[in-house]
Design an enzyme around this catalytic site. Structure first.
Site, PDB file in Angstrom:
ATOM      1  CG  HIS A  79      -1.778   1.136   1.453  1.00 25.06           C
ATOM      2  ND1 HIS A  79      -2.432   1.386   2.648  1.00 25.06           N
ATOM      3  CD2 HIS A  79      -2.146   2.134   0.611  1.00 25.06           C
ATOM      4  CE1 HIS A  79      -3.160   2.485   2.520  1.00 25.06           C
ATOM      5  NE2 HIS A  79      -2.994   2.968   1.302  1.00 25.06           N
ATOM      6  CG  MET A 109      -7.512   4.703   2.616  1.00 24.27           C
ATOM      7  SD  MET A 109      -6.399   3.377   3.162  1.00 24.27           S
ATOM      8  CE  MET A 109      -6.014   3.875   4.849  1.00 24.27           C
TER       9      MET A 109
END
Ligand code: DX5
Ligand code: ZN
Length: 232
Positions: A72, A143
């Protein structure tokens, strides 16, 4: 690593909550305790207000991971570093839609370098920003905290975004990953909305260590059971 696409629940411990002096052993420990993927958080102190590590550390960790290394990127720009993360052995490379003006080019470059392409959306970014890109990605990461730090509280308003993305994805082989504040109480919300990859840092690593990894196993099993129960 080649893996047949499916929507089963996958638990991806984030090594942001591991012992930074023992990444290799920590990865092996969580995999031994049932982790499906290993989530690796790269931060640059510019796109997010924290710095972790880069491709050299990913390359050092790689031999200690048997399964998927899910990297990520919380960096901007992304493009100059794609090749380095491919060489480091990333299986999935995720870039933020907010990280630059040419996300489509970035996703093409990630796939072109032989990796699966992930697209991450900050909490303030609408689901719609991913819609033109659904045929160009292998994963969308929602997120559920503001990126930068582990141990923050899950932002509940994001559950609606997950449901919208699940509907838009349809039959495409695109994973929905959740990152931030996932634990046995929040995993059911996103699993029911259509998520299949659950990143968890503090909720996996709490209470355990490389020398006493059983707690990792209990933590992973609890998150998985809660998510699977919510799917019915
Ligand atoms: C946040 C990172 C997350 C983080 C999750 O910027 O992308 O992967 O480690 O940590 P927890 O599970 O503790 O919220
Ligand atoms: Zn992450």
């Amino acid at each position: 690593m080649t893996e047949i696409f499916d929507r089963s629940i996958k638990i991806a411990p984030s090594i942001l909550a591991a012992d930074f002096a023992a990444f290799g052993a920590e990865c092996a420990a969580v995999e031994g305790q049932g982790a499906d993927w290993i989530h690796v958080d790269v931060m640059d102190g510019h796109f997010v207000p924290n710095i972790t590590f880069g491709p050299a550390t990913c390359a050092a960790i790689r031999p200690h991971i048997k399964g998927v290394m899910d990297v990520h990127l919380m960096i901007a720009p992304v493009d100059p570093y794609i090749e380095a993360f491919a060489k480091a052995g990333a299986d999935v490379l995720t870039a933020h839609v907010e990280a630059g003006p040419h996300i489509h080019r970035t996703l093409q470059a990630i796939r072109g370098a032989g990796m699966r392409a992930g697209l991450a959306l900050n909490p303030g970014t609408p689901a719609e920003s991913a819609l033109p890109l659904l045929d160009d990605i292998d994963l969308v990461c929602v997120m559920t905290v503001n990126p930068g730090f582990g141990g923050q509280s899950f932002i509940r308003s994001q559950v609606e975004k997950v449901a919208a993305l699940r509907a838009a994805i349809g039959d495409r082989p695109v994973h929905i990953e959740i990152d931030g504040g996932v634990d046995p109480s929040t995993a059911p919300l996103v699993a029911a909305a259509g998520a299949d990859v659950l990143v968890a840092g503090s909720a996996v690593f709490r209470g355990g260590s490389v020398d006493a990894p059983e707690a990792y196993g209990t933590n992973i099993a609890e998150i998985r059971a809660a998510a699977e129960a919510a799917r019915g």
